[in-house]
Design an enzyme around this catalytic site. Structure first.
Site, PDB file in Angstrom:
ATOM      1  N   ASP A  30       0.851  -1.186   0.000  1.00 53.28           N
ATOM      2  CA  ASP A  30       0.000   0.000   0.000  1.00 53.28           C
ATOM      3  C   ASP A  30       0.889   1.239   0.000  1.00 53.28           C
ATOM      4  OD1 ASP A  30      -1.738   2.206   1.071  1.00 53.28           O
ATOM      5  OD2 ASP A  30      -3.200   0.581   1.162  1.00 53.28           O
ATOM      6  N   ASN A  87     -12.987  -3.320   2.465  1.00 50.87           N
ATOM      7  CA  ASN A  87     -13.918  -2.197   2.573  1.00 50.87           C
ATOM      8  C   ASN A  87     -14.851  -2.281   1.374  1.00 50.87           C
ATOM      9  OD1 ASN A  87     -12.547  -1.181   4.854  1.00 50.87           O
ATOM     10  ND2 ASN A  87     -11.091  -0.127   3.540  1.00 50.87           N
ATOM     11  N   GLY A  93     -15.373   3.147   3.541  1.00 55.19           N
ATOM     12  CA  GLY A  93     -14.025   3.639   3.270  1.00 55.19           C
ATOM     13  C   GLY A  93     -13.413   3.141   1.980  1.00 55.19           C
ATOM     14  N   GLN A  94     -14.197   2.455   1.134  1.00 60.69           N
ATOM     15  CA  GLN A  94     -13.646   2.003  -0.135  1.00 60.69           C
ATOM     16  C   GLN A  94     -13.456   3.214  -1.048  1.00 60.69           C
ATOM     17  OE1 GLN A  94     -16.003  -0.892  -2.321  1.00 60.69           O
ATOM     18  NE2 GLN A  94     -14.330  -1.323  -3.725  1.00 60.69           N
ATOM     19  N   HIS A 100     -10.263  -5.247  -3.056  1.00 58.67           N
ATOM     20  CA  HIS A 100      -8.915  -5.476  -2.551  1.00 58.67           C
ATOM     21  C   HIS A 100      -8.974  -5.801  -1.061  1.00 58.67           C
ATOM     22  CE1 HIS A 100      -9.781  -1.156  -2.414  1.00 58.67           C
ATOM     23  NE2 HIS A 100      -8.961  -1.055  -1.376  1.00 58.67           N
ATOM     24  N   HIS A 102      -6.935  -5.740   2.373  1.00 63.97           N
ATOM     25  CA  HIS A 102      -5.800  -5.137   3.069  1.00 63.97           C
ATOM     26  C   HIS A 102      -5.254  -6.200   4.021  1.00 63.97           C
ATOM     27  CE1 HIS A 102      -6.781  -0.833   2.145  1.00 63.97           C
ATOM     28  NE2 HIS A 102      -7.980  -1.366   1.962  1.00 63.97           N
TER      29      HIS A 102
END
Length: 114
Positions: A30, A87, A93-94, A100, A102
């Site tokens: 990230d 998310n 919070g996407q 994806h 995290h």
């Protein structure tokens, strides 16, 4: 998708620090890490979010989770513990609408995350 950031990473049009790759998944660091280990695991094909991925029902969600675990092992956080977060939707919070996971670890992760 031509305007999807993560599709462009898969296509090697945008650079990323890739740490793990399979035929159907890609994992990369990230750019704004929230923990000492913060890796994103994505399917190479475009799926908007976790709900759409789950509906695909072709074993791809399982492949993404297996890749997340492989990343945790490779990064040395599997034994102490790690978090896998999806998310789904803007209120969660996407911000990139290519599903994806995290993979977070390397420090104590408190709940709730906030």
């Amino acid at each position: 998708m031509t305007d999807c950031l993560f599709c462009k990473i898969v296509a090697k049009e945008i650079p990323a620090t890739v740490v793990h790759e399979t035929a159907r998944t890609l994992a990369f660091r990230d750019v704004n890490p929230q923990a000492p280990t913060h890796v994103l695991v994505i399917p190479k094909g475009h799926y908007e979010n976790a709900a759409v991925l789950a509906e695909a029902d072709d074993g791809l969600a399982d492949d993404v989770l297996k890749a997340a675990d492989a990343v945790a092992v490779q990064e040395g956080v599997a034994e102490a513990g790690y978090r896998v977060v999806f998310n789904t939707g803007p209120q969660a919070g996407q911000t990139v609408f290519h599903v994806h996971a995290h993979v977070l670890g390397g420090r104590d992760l408190h709940w709730p995350p906030g």
